[in-house]
Design a protein around this motif. Structure first.
Motif, PDB file in Angstrom:
ATOM      1  N   PHE A 220       4.929   1.390 -16.849  1.00 48.09           N
ATOM      2  CA  PHE A 220       5.859   1.133 -15.747  1.00 48.09           C
ATOM      3  C   PHE A 220       6.279   2.467 -15.141  1.00 48.09           C
ATOM      4  O   PHE A 220       6.665   3.387 -15.865  1.00 48.09           O
ATOM      5  N   ALA A 221       6.188   2.563 -13.825  1.00 45.72           N
ATOM      6  CA  ALA A 221       6.466   3.825 -13.146  1.00 45.72           C
ATOM      7  C   ALA A 221       7.901   4.279 -13.389  1.00 45.72           C
ATOM      8  O   ALA A 221       8.814   3.453 -13.472  1.00 45.72           O
ATOM      9  N   PRO A 222       8.127   5.582 -13.491  1.00 44.69           N
ATOM     10  CA  PRO A 222       9.488   6.094 -13.666  1.00 44.69           C
ATOM     11  C   PRO A 222      10.328   5.898 -12.415  1.00 44.69           C
ATOM     12  O   PRO A 222       9.813   5.570 -11.335  1.00 44.69           O
ATOM     13  N   ALA A 223      11.635   6.117 -12.564  1.00 48.52           N
ATOM     14  CA  ALA A 223      12.597   5.783 -11.509  1.00 48.52           C
ATOM     15  C   ALA A 223      12.268   6.422 -10.169  1.00 48.52           C
ATOM     16  O   ALA A 223      12.424   5.795  -9.111  1.00 48.52           O
ATOM     17  N   GLN A 224      11.818   7.671 -10.180  1.00 47.20           N
ATOM     18  CA  GLN A 224      11.567   8.369  -8.906  1.00 47.20           C
ATOM     19  C   GLN A 224      10.334   7.859  -8.175  1.00 47.20           C
ATOM     20  O   GLN A 224      10.081   8.249  -7.033  1.00 47.20           O
ATOM     21  N   MET A 225       9.561   6.984  -8.828  1.00 47.51           N
ATOM     22  CA  MET A 225       8.337   6.468  -8.212  1.00 47.51           C
ATOM     23  C   MET A 225       8.337   4.956  -8.031  1.00 47.51           C
ATOM     24  O   MET A 225       7.402   4.410  -7.459  1.00 47.51           O
TER      25      MET A 225
ATOM     26  N   GLU B 109       0.830  -1.196   0.000  1.00 42.14           N
ATOM     27  CA  GLU B 109       0.000   0.000   0.000  1.00 42.14           C
ATOM     28  C   GLU B 109       0.870   1.255   0.000  1.00 42.14           C
ATOM     29  O   GLU B 109       0.566   2.237  -0.695  1.00 42.14           O
ATOM     30  N   GLY B 110       1.947   1.223   0.780  1.00 43.31           N
ATOM     31  CA  GLY B 110       2.869   2.354   0.781  1.00 43.31           C
ATOM     32  C   GLY B 110       3.464   2.599  -0.589  1.00 43.31           C
ATOM     33  O   GLY B 110       3.581   3.743  -1.045  1.00 43.31           O
ATOM     34  N   MET B 111       3.836   1.524  -1.282  1.00 37.42           N
ATOM     35  CA  MET B 111       4.384   1.666  -2.625  1.00 37.42           C
ATOM     36  C   MET B 111       3.340   2.209  -3.598  1.00 37.42           C
ATOM     37  O   MET B 111       3.622   3.091  -4.409  1.00 37.42           O
ATOM     38  N   ALA B 112       2.121   1.674  -3.514  1.00 31.73           N
ATOM     39  CA  ALA B 112       1.046   2.142  -4.399  1.00 31.73           C
ATOM     40  C   ALA B 112       0.804   3.633  -4.208  1.00 31.73           C
ATOM     41  O   ALA B 112       0.488   4.355  -5.167  1.00 31.73           O
ATOM     42  N   TYR B 113       0.988   4.119  -2.978  1.00 30.46           N
ATOM     43  CA  TYR B 113       0.725   5.527  -2.695  1.00 30.46           C
ATOM     44  C   TYR B 113       1.730   6.452  -3.371  1.00 30.46           C
ATOM     45  O   TYR B 113       1.510   7.668  -3.442  1.00 30.46           O
ATOM     46  N   ASN B 114       2.822   5.911  -3.892  1.00 31.75           N
ATOM     47  CA  ASN B 114       3.730   6.706  -4.728  1.00 31.75           C
ATOM     48  C   ASN B 114       2.982   7.329  -5.893  1.00 31.75           C
ATOM     49  O   ASN B 114       3.374   8.389  -6.401  1.00 31.75           O
ATOM     50  N   LEU B 115       1.930   6.659  -6.358  1.00 37.38           N
ATOM     51  CA  LEU B 115       1.189   7.084  -7.545  1.00 37.38           C
ATOM     52  C   LEU B 115      -0.173   7.653  -7.163  1.00 37.38           C
ATOM     53  O   LEU B 115      -1.131   7.571  -7.936  1.00 37.38           O
ATOM     54  N   CYS B 116      -0.254   8.240  -5.992  1.00 37.51           N
ATOM     55  CA  CYS B 116      -1.498   8.807  -5.488  1.00 37.51           C
ATOM     56  C   CYS B 116      -2.151   9.723  -6.521  1.00 37.51           C
ATOM     57  O   CYS B 116      -1.504  10.598  -7.095  1.00 37.51           O
TER      58      CYS B 116
END
Length: 249
Positions: free
Chosen positions: A192-197, A101-108
């Motif tokens: 695919f999410a970019p490096a910063q995310m 969930e914490g990782m998913a929140y990168n893409l809030c």
């Protein structure tokens, strides 16, 4: 409110301080390392540096958020032990944030389906399936340890929702990217999410923790336990040896 957030659940170690509430918040500081050092070497020095640079009195925090698994067994133990120690010493509550969930929140805020994947070996991943309603995380499939092919089958159920787009992130991406794009989900639109995310970030753990705190989802340091989801490799190998020995007898 002020939250100290820790994440050492994977290869990345990250510490952050987040202030505010679910309607308005800001990251005061974040220190993230993705380098060839153990979390036992990096996590506490990173925390000390963040506190010094922001002139943070740890007694002023309201809660400690920790990415509580799944993930690296050693990393989870280090993160949980650090959070528990701070919670006991400072008499502060802990906020238990599921790693995925914490990782998913990168893409809030994204309108896509979000699918973090962490490499769990043996063609398995730690994963979950999520979406957002505004900036509120919605769990479609709770975090789990499953084979990559089975994950593909689960994701097919969401075809047509959110335009059918799926965004992947996590250390499982370089391992399974080709499988996902050329075979498992070759007919789906994948991003695919970019490096910063695409890796764990304590700022995301802390921001999500604001929602948990407002919902009353806190625990004491004594209550906290990490979520391993499955037994360690050492335990699996021990059971395999015992099984082999019993057959030999």
């Amino acid at each position: 409110m002020r939250i100290l957030a820790l994440d050492s659940s994977g290869l990345v170690a990250s510490v952050a301080v987040v202030e505010g509430n679910t309607r308005e918040s800001q990251t005061i500081a974040e220190y993230t390392m993705n380098y060839k050092k153990t979390h036992s070497q990096t996590l506490l020095p990173m925390l000390d540096e963040v506190a010094k640079m922001t002139e943070l009195d740890l007694k002023s925090i309201d809660a400690i958020a920790v990415a509580a698994g799944p993930g690296s067994f050693t990393g989870l133990r280090i993160g949980s032990a650090t959070a528990k120690g701070l919670g006991l010493a400072l008499d502060k509550p802990l906020i238990h944030i599921p790693t995925l969930e914490g990782m998913a929140y990168n893409l809030c805020g994204t309108a896509d389906i979000v699918c973090p994947i962490m490499d769990a070996r043996r063609r398995q991943v730690y994963t979950g399936i999520y979406t957002f309603e505004g900036d509120k995380l919605k769990v479609l499939e709770d975090q789990m340890a499953i084979g990559i092919e089975e994950l593909g089958e689960k994701l097919q159920k969401y075809e047509g929702k959110n335009e059918g787009k799926i965004v992947f992130l996590g250390d499982g991406v370089p391992v399974f990217r080709e499988d996902l794009t050329e075979r498992i989900l070759k007919d789906r639109e994948i991003w695919f999410a970019p490096a910063q995310m695409n890796r764990q970030r304590a700022a995301s753990v802390g921001s999500l923790a604001l929602w948990y705190y407002e919902a009353g989802k806190v625990e004491t340091a004594a209550e906290h336990q990490p979520d391993y989801l499955r037994v360690s490799q050492a335990e699996r190998e021990r059971k395999e040896r015992l099984g082999h020995d019993s057959v030999s007898m």
